[in-house]
Write a protein that holds these residues in place. Structure first.
Motif, PDB file in Angstrom:
ATOM      1  N   UNK A 165      15.932  -6.027  61.622  1.00 43.04           N
ATOM      2  CA  UNK A 165      14.945  -5.700  60.597  1.00 43.04           C
ATOM      3  C   UNK A 165      14.028  -4.566  60.982  1.00 43.04           C
ATOM      4  N   UNK A 166      14.379  -3.764  61.953  1.00 41.18           N
ATOM      5  CA  UNK A 166      13.530  -2.664  62.409  1.00 41.18           C
ATOM      6  C   UNK A 166      13.884  -1.376  61.694  1.00 41.18           C
ATOM      7  N   UNK A 167      12.870  -0.602  61.310  1.00 35.85           N
ATOM      8  CA  UNK A 167      13.044   0.755  60.830  1.00 35.85           C
ATOM      9  C   UNK A 167      13.841   0.883  59.539  1.00 35.85           C
ATOM     10  N   UNK A 218      25.314  -1.266  63.435  1.00 39.17           N
ATOM     11  CA  UNK A 218      24.704  -1.480  62.125  1.00 39.17           C
ATOM     12  C   UNK A 218      24.332  -2.946  61.930  1.00 39.17           C
ATOM     13  N   UNK A 219      25.193  -3.841  62.409  1.00 37.89           N
ATOM     14  CA  UNK A 219      24.911  -5.268  62.275  1.00 37.89           C
ATOM     15  C   UNK A 219      23.674  -5.650  63.076  1.00 37.89           C
ATOM     16  N   UNK A 220      23.567  -5.161  64.287  1.00 38.53           N
ATOM     17  CA  UNK A 220      22.387  -5.461  65.114  1.00 38.53           C
ATOM     18  C   UNK A 220      21.142  -4.882  64.471  1.00 38.53           C
ATOM     19  N   UNK A 221      21.239  -3.662  63.957  1.00 36.28           N
ATOM     20  CA  UNK A 221      20.074  -3.055  63.310  1.00 36.28           C
ATOM     21  C   UNK A 221      19.659  -3.879  62.101  1.00 36.28           C
ATOM     22  N   UNK A 222      20.627  -4.285  61.297  1.00 39.93           N
ATOM     23  CA  UNK A 222      20.341  -5.055  60.088  1.00 39.93           C
ATOM     24  C   UNK A 222      19.682  -6.387  60.439  1.00 39.93           C
TER      25      UNK A 222
END
Length: 131
Positions: A121-123, A114-118
């Motif tokens: 900024x993708x999707x 979740x941290x990497x996704x946040x």
């Protein structure tokens, strides 16, 4: 002739029994392990002798389960049964800890994902199922 042979055999058996008894007493007093192999080795007899004489074998097994008598002052006596119980408890604890570690690794993986996704900024945000 047959009587002399039987007498000789009986006295040989009696001597071996006495050596086994002495080895058992020595092992118990010194805190040495009390197993069939150890006692047979100390007594200088074959293990099959012990298995042929069930009463002697029973003495060895009984002594192996008894607590050690020469424990230091203030410490609890240790027996084979207590050591086996300690081992079983340690194995159960290890199994519980392995399960807990797997659970924590899974939670960490989800949190890092979740941290990497946040940060990327993708999707759109997708909720991960947590178990």
């Amino acid at each position: 002739m047959t009587t002399a042979m039987n007498d000789g055999r009986t006295s040989g058996t009696d001597r071996r029994r006495q050596r086994v008894t002495n080895a058992l007493t020595t092992a118990a007093s010194s805190g040495s392990p009390i197993t069939v192999s150890c006692i047979a080795r100390q007594a200088g007899v074959d293990r099959t002798f012990l298995y042929r004489h069930r009463d002697v074998l029973a003495l060895i097994h009984t002594a192996g389960r008894e607590p050690v008598t020469n424990t230091p002052a203030g410490s609890a006596p240790v027996s084979r049964a207590s050591l086996q119980a300690d081992l079983a408890n340690a194995q159960a604890r290890s199994t519980r800890l392995v399960g807990r570690i797997q659970q924590l690794e899974k939670r960490l993986s989800v949190a890092l994902g979740e941290q990497v996704w946040h940060e990327s900024g993708l999707g759109a945000r997708v909720l991960n199922q947590r178990e």
